[in-house]
Write a protein that holds these residues in place. Structure first.
Motif, mmCIF file in Angstrom:
data_model
loop_
_atom_site.group_PDB
_atom_site.id
_atom_site.type_symbol
_atom_site.label_atom_id
_atom_site.label_comp_id
_atom_site.label_asym_id
_atom_site.label_seq_id
_atom_site.Cartn_x
_atom_site.Cartn_y
_atom_site.Cartn_z
ATOM 1 N N ASN A 110 32.298 46.010 51.762
ATOM 2 C CA ASN A 110 33.400 45.870 50.815
ATOM 3 C C ASN A 110 32.903 45.702 49.391
ATOM 4 O OD1 ASN A 110 35.410 45.977 52.826
ATOM 5 N ND2 ASN A 110 35.085 43.804 53.304
ATOM 6 N N PRO A 111 33.590 46.307 48.443
ATOM 7 C CA PRO A 111 33.225 46.116 47.041
ATOM 8 C C PRO A 111 33.607 44.725 46.565
ATOM 9 C CG PRO A 111 35.240 47.389 47.184
ATOM 10 C CD PRO A 111 34.745 47.212 48.587
ATOM 11 N N SER A 112 33.132 44.382 45.368
ATOM 12 C CA SER A 112 33.461 43.089 44.775
ATOM 13 C C SER A 112 34.965 42.939 44.605
ATOM 14 C CB SER A 112 32.771 42.957 43.413
ATOM 15 O OG SER A 112 33.290 41.869 42.687
ATOM 16 N N ARG A 113 35.452 41.719 44.815
ATOM 17 C CA ARG A 113 36.871 41.446 44.619
ATOM 18 C C ARG A 113 37.290 41.638 43.162
ATOM 19 N NH1 ARG A 113 35.486 37.389 48.251
ATOM 20 N NH2 ARG A 113 35.259 35.846 46.570
ATOM 21 N N ARG A 114 36.315 41.599 42.254
ATOM 22 C CA ARG A 114 36.654 41.811 40.844
ATOM 23 C C ARG A 114 37.319 43.172 40.634
ATOM 24 N NH1 ARG A 114 31.365 39.516 40.274
ATOM 25 N NH2 ARG A 114 31.437 37.445 39.323
ATOM 26 N N LEU A 115 36.956 44.149 41.462
ATOM 27 C CA LEU A 115 37.491 45.491 41.274
ATOM 28 C C LEU A 115 38.966 45.585 41.623
ATOM 29 C CD1 LEU A 115 34.607 47.795 42.566
ATOM 30 C CD2 LEU A 115 35.017 46.910 40.275
ATOM 31 N N GLU A 116 39.470 44.588 42.345
ATOM 32 C CA GLU A 116 40.885 44.608 42.695
ATOM 33 C C GLU A 116 41.766 44.589 41.447
ATOM 34 O OE1 GLU A 116 41.462 41.246 45.191
ATOM 35 O OE2 GLU A 116 40.165 41.999 46.807
ATOM 36 N N CYS A 168 37.661 42.950 30.809
ATOM 37 C CA CYS A 168 36.415 42.213 30.570
ATOM 38 C C CYS A 168 36.465 40.834 31.213
ATOM 39 C CB CYS A 168 36.106 42.122 29.076
ATOM 40 S SG CYS A 168 37.151 40.994 28.120
ATOM 41 N N ALA A 169 37.658 40.220 31.246
ATOM 42 C CA ALA A 169 37.801 38.911 31.877
ATOM 43 C C ALA A 169 37.652 39.012 33.388
ATOM 44 C CB ALA A 169 39.152 38.307 31.520
ATOM 45 N N HIS A 170 38.250 40.049 33.976
ATOM 46 C CA HIS A 170 38.118 40.242 35.417
ATOM 47 C C HIS A 170 36.662 40.482 35.810
ATOM 48 C CE1 HIS A 170 42.385 40.149 35.821
ATOM 49 N NE2 HIS A 170 42.594 41.285 35.185
ATOM 50 N N ILE A 171 35.939 41.252 34.983
ATOM 51 C CA ILE A 171 34.526 41.515 35.256
ATOM 52 C C ILE A 171 33.730 40.212 35.260
ATOM 53 C CG2 ILE A 171 32.442 42.608 34.330
ATOM 54 C CD1 ILE A 171 34.295 44.841 33.246
ATOM 55 N N ALA A 172 34.075 39.328 34.340
ATOM 56 C CA ALA A 172 33.342 38.066 34.207
ATOM 57 C C ALA A 172 33.839 36.981 35.151
ATOM 58 C CB ALA A 172 33.442 37.576 32.757
ATOM 59 N N GLY A 173 34.958 37.202 35.821
ATOM 60 C CA GLY A 173 35.512 36.175 36.693
ATOM 61 C C GLY A 173 36.196 35.055 35.941
ATOM 62 N N ALA A 174 36.588 35.318 34.697
ATOM 63 C CA ALA A 174 37.252 34.309 33.869
ATOM 64 C C ALA A 174 38.769 34.440 34.004
ATOM 65 C CB ALA A 174 36.827 34.463 32.416
ATOM 66 N N GLU A 175 39.487 33.548 33.329
ATOM 67 C CA GLU A 175 40.947 33.557 33.381
ATOM 68 C C GLU A 175 41.520 34.193 32.118
ATOM 69 O OE1 GLU A 175 42.795 29.840 34.355
ATOM 70 O OE2 GLU A 175 41.116 29.227 35.627
ATOM 71 N N LEU A 176 42.670 34.816 32.291
ATOM 72 C CA LEU A 176 43.366 35.476 31.200
ATOM 73 C C LEU A 176 44.614 34.707 30.813
ATOM 74 C CD1 LEU A 176 43.134 39.112 32.511
ATOM 75 C CD2 LEU A 176 42.553 38.486 30.169
ATOM 76 N N TYR A 177 44.863 34.665 29.502
ATOM 77 C CA TYR A 177 46.158 34.203 29.023
ATOM 78 C C TYR A 177 46.701 35.294 28.106
ATOM 79 C CZ TYR A 177 49.968 31.656 26.928
ATOM 80 O OH TYR A 177 51.232 31.279 26.511
ATOM 81 N N TYR A 178 47.886 35.810 28.452
ATOM 82 C CA TYR A 178 48.475 36.908 27.694
ATOM 83 C C TYR A 178 49.429 36.376 26.631
ATOM 84 C CZ TYR A 178 46.822 40.033 31.418
ATOM 85 O OH TYR A 178 46.055 40.731 32.302
#
Length: 383
Positions: free
Chosen positions: A3-9, A131-141
């Motif tokens: 399975n690929p990284s969950r980040r790709l989801e 870029c946040a998903h790649i880094a595993g960080a959280e997003l605030y829109y």
């Protein structure tokens, strides 16, 4: 199965892929399509820039690893910023990138850990959230609305987000909204960054495409910006060098160092002939930039007028290379884009840029004036 990284989801390209697939299907049926979906310049770089590139690719030494930017490139950025924006910087404050998207894609990896937050505009260019998903960080829109001239309302950001956020992205002229910031907008952003210890990332990729006599405004034109901001720029849109990947980020060397360390493990620098061509662009005759801007301003005028003539009163952009158009109320972003596709025009549905993009489409001014008139004529059928 491995399975690929969950980040790709979270790195879905479904909207863009669907539109590209449907366009290919139409073309395979022999249907003529006018593609206004991608912000890729349809014209070449200036002749004098291409000449330098052609000469450099024939030199034997051009095929070594570049490793880092040349001193000439760094000095060219310094010169360009002083001449075009009245901003004085020093070469240590320049970090070369393989296009500004390269830097924006990696900046979160250089700064953010799990639990850290990056504040991004919605709608916004997709790499801002990716870029946040790649880094595993959280997003605030931060939602950008037409009622607020597509500017962020910093007062609505919760206190806990202000405390946890390390980075915030701003983009003027905006993609996709074409919003412009003035001095007071930047002053507010800079104060926000200093008050909450947040690094402001200003994406200035459309810096040379401002209309109706407006002057480009770098965030570093504002006192204090160096304490809390860095600015990304590129030669892709200003000099039509989109395929020859080169860009840069400027700011306090302390802010640039984490990204420089990361990049030292990711690439071996920009192809030397591309660097030399960029030096020529940044230090050469700026007449091209004036003509280039006038080309897009004429396209904007012709296209917006043509749309108004068919009964679609879209918002006229003040800069950039896109029309951010609200679709008629009986359409969603995607249903309008699909209807336009059936009419022979490819546009990008606004929800591809975030939830707040629903109800809009982005239309790129990347065809000549006659093609844009024809596109408006085709769109008339679906209105």
């Amino acid at each position: 199965m491995i399975n690929p990284s969950r980040r790709l989801e979270h790195l879905t390209t479904s909207v863009f892929s669907e539109m590209a697939g449907r366009k290919r299907e139409k073309l395979s049926q022999g249907i003529d399509m006018i593609d206004l979906s991608i912000g890729s310049p349809d014209q070449p770089p200036p002749q004098h820039v291409r000449k330098i590139f052609a000469e450099e690719v024939l030199r034997d030494h051009s095929y070594q690893y570049a490793i880092n930017s040349t001193q000439a490139f760094n000095e060219a950025v310094v010169y360009f910023y002083k001449e075009r924006y009245g901003v004085e910087i020093q070469p240590p404050s320049v970090l070369q990138l393989m296009g500004s998207q390269d830097g924006l894609a990696h900046i979160a990896l250089a700064y953010l850990d799990e639990g850290d937050v990056i504040i991004v505009p919605d709608p916004g260019y997709p790499i801002y959230s990716a870029c946040a998903h790649i880094a595993g960080a959280e997003l605030y829109y931060v939602s950008l609305t037409e009622e607020n001239q597509f500017m962020p309302d910093l007062d609505v950001i919760p206190d806990d987000i202000k405390e946890r956020a390390k980075l915030m992205i701003a983009n003027y002229p905006g993609n996709p909204t074409a919003a412009l910031a003035d001095k007071s907008d930047f002053e507010e952003l800079i104060q926000f960054g200093m008050d909450h210890n947040i690094l402001i990332l200003h994406d200035f990729a459309y810096s040379e495409l401002l209309f109706d006599g407006r002057e480009p405004l770098s965030i570093f034109s504002i006192p204090g910006a160096e304490k809390t901001a860095i600015e990304f720029n590129s030669l892709s849109k200003s000099f039509n060098m989109a395929g020859a990947r080169i860009g840069y980020v400027i700011g306090d060397p302390h802010f640039l160092q984490p990204l420089a360390v990361l990049k030292s493990h990711l690439d071996y620098g920009v192809f030397l002939p591309v660097q030399q061509a960029a030096v020529e662009a940044l230090t050469g005759d700026f007449t091209f930039l004036e003509q280039h801007c006038q080309t897009y301003e004429r396209r904007r005028n012709v296209f917006v007028q043509a749309l108004q003539e068919i009964g679609w009163n879209v918002r006229q952009p003040d800069g950039g290379m896109f029309v951010w158009a609200k679709v008629p109320s009986h359409y969603s972003s995607m249903s309008f884009a699909l209807a336009a596709l059936d009419a022979g025009v490819v546009v990008t549905p606004g929800n591809a840029f975030g939830n707040s993009g629903e109800g809009y489409v982005r239309i790129a001014l990347v065809q000549n004036e006659e093609k844009l008139k024809e596109a408006a004529h085709r769109i008339k059928a679906i209105l």
